[in-house]
Design an enzyme around this catalytic site. Structure first.
Site, mmCIF file in Angstrom:
data_model
loop_
_atom_site.group_PDB
_atom_site.id
_atom_site.type_symbol
_atom_site.label_atom_id
_atom_site.label_comp_id
_atom_site.label_asym_id
_atom_site.label_seq_id
_atom_site.Cartn_x
_atom_site.Cartn_y
_atom_site.Cartn_z
ATOM 1 N N GLU A 275 -11.495 46.582 44.051
ATOM 2 C CA GLU A 275 -11.207 45.274 43.462
ATOM 3 C C GLU A 275 -11.306 45.365 41.939
ATOM 4 O O GLU A 275 -12.260 45.952 41.434
ATOM 5 C CB GLU A 275 -12.184 44.221 44.003
ATOM 6 C CG GLU A 275 -12.030 43.957 45.493
ATOM 7 C CD GLU A 275 -12.941 42.843 46.005
ATOM 8 O OE1 GLU A 275 -13.635 42.191 45.181
ATOM 9 O OE2 GLU A 275 -12.965 42.616 47.223
ATOM 10 N N HIS A 296 -10.490 37.829 46.684
ATOM 11 C CA HIS A 296 -11.939 37.595 46.750
ATOM 12 C C HIS A 296 -12.266 36.167 46.287
ATOM 13 O O HIS A 296 -13.126 35.945 45.430
ATOM 14 C CB HIS A 296 -12.701 38.613 45.900
ATOM 15 C CG HIS A 296 -14.105 38.827 46.374
ATOM 16 N ND1 HIS A 296 -14.731 40.051 46.378
ATOM 17 C CD2 HIS A 296 -15.033 37.957 46.874
ATOM 18 C CE1 HIS A 296 -15.968 39.924 46.838
ATOM 19 N NE2 HIS A 296 -16.171 38.664 47.139
#
Length: 323
Positions: A275, A296
């Site tokens: 990420e 997220h």
């Protein structure tokens, strides 16, 4: 937000490396020297420099609070986590230094629970991507006959606070709910929430019997890779998988293959091993049917951001004030 003016004398310094509600900063951290720079996480040299005289550090999930970073912060006393997952924080290194760590427990439970239920309904019904086709006059009514959420079995892997909020909403919608949590005793009242009951199941039975499987576990040696190709193959044909826990819990390639083959009826992935997800890593998921990818964001709403920010700032202020 630049460093706030330092009051007369030595006042604690708080460094905030990722986005946070600015009203909470002003209300709860007034009187401290604060450096709020939500891009600081992407400038490691600047981050280390800022921590040289910092008393507190506030992070989300991207800032890696490891031993090397802690070495750059000799005066650090407390870390505030804007969220609940702690896998980006070296807890052993913090304990060795006497640094307190405060997650925002409970502050984003509702946001994640709503994400799970919302994506489950979206994927089961399957009708909401038809705007362009309907506007073009093709009227694909027969092709979009989806499924109701009522009567379906929701399986929760982990039955902590977020999963319990999810279960309450699922029961209200007429779902049957099962959960696997080896750390929660069978006589715990959490298994009997208001409005229904949650069946206690072992992991194999949960995976094999759930129409919607939602993951609610931290990243540990035991949970890493828990939902692999074998586990997905044991899920019922047409089942939906939702991961808003940690990316490493799920084998993304296995999810992609199961969607492509039609074994999974849908999947929602909010978290990834890498990420932010870049284009190279994201290519794995390109052109897959019935897939929702989100960045997220399951636990982040306008409301939860205020709650998480306030709870974290209050914990940091309290610790610095008492110290």
């Amino acid at each position: 937000m630049p460093i706030s003016p330092a009051p007369q004398g030595r006042h604690p310094k708080v460094v905030i490396t990722e986005f946070m509600d600015e009203a909470a900063i002003a209300a709860e951290l007034g009187g401290f020297v604060t450096l709020y720079d939500p891009a600081l996480v992407d400038r490691p040299e600047d981050l280390r420099a800022a921590l040289a005289d910092a008393d507190a550090l506030v992070v989300r999930n991207r800032t890696q609070v490891n031993a090397a970073l802690l070495t750059a912060a000799p005066d650090l006393k407390v870390v505030g986590r804007l969220g609940v997952g702690l896998d980006n924080i070296d807890l052993a290194a913090c304990r060795a230094r006497g640094i307190a760590v405060y997650p925002a427990t409970g502050a984003n439970d509702v946001a994640v629970a709503e994400y799970v239920i919302g994506t489950a309904m979206l994927l089961l019904r399957g009708a909401y991507g038809a705007t362009a086709a309907v506007a073009a006059g093709t009227w694909p009514r027969n092709a979009l006959m989806g499924r109701e959420i009522s009567g379906k079995r929701l399986g929760l892997v982990g039955f902590g606070a977020i999963a319990r909020e999810t279960a309450r909403r699922a029961l209200a919608l007429g779902m049957r709910v099962s959960a696997h949590d080896p750390f929660l005793p069978a006589d715990d009242p959490a298994w009997r929430p208001e409005g229904g009951s949650v069946d206690r199941a072992d992991l194999a039975a949960l995976i094999a019997g759930s129409d919607v499987l939602s993951l609610h576990v931290p990243l540990t040696d035991e949970t890493k890779g828990m939902i692999d190709a074998g586990a997905i193959a044991r899920m019922p044909a047409g089942a939906v998988l939702i991961n808003a826990a940690r990316g490493e819990v799920v084998d993304g390639a296995a999810v992609a293959e199961a969607l492509r083959a039609g074994h999974l009826g849908g999947a929602a992935l909010d978290v990834f091993p890498q990420e932010p997800l870049d284009a190279a890593a994201g290519a794995l998921y390109r052109d897959l049917p019935n897939l929702i990818l989100t960045p997220h964001i399951a636990g982040v709403t306008r409301e939860s951001n205020v709650r998480v920010s306030r709870v974290t700032a209050q914990a940091v202020r309290r610790h610095l004030s008492e110290g």
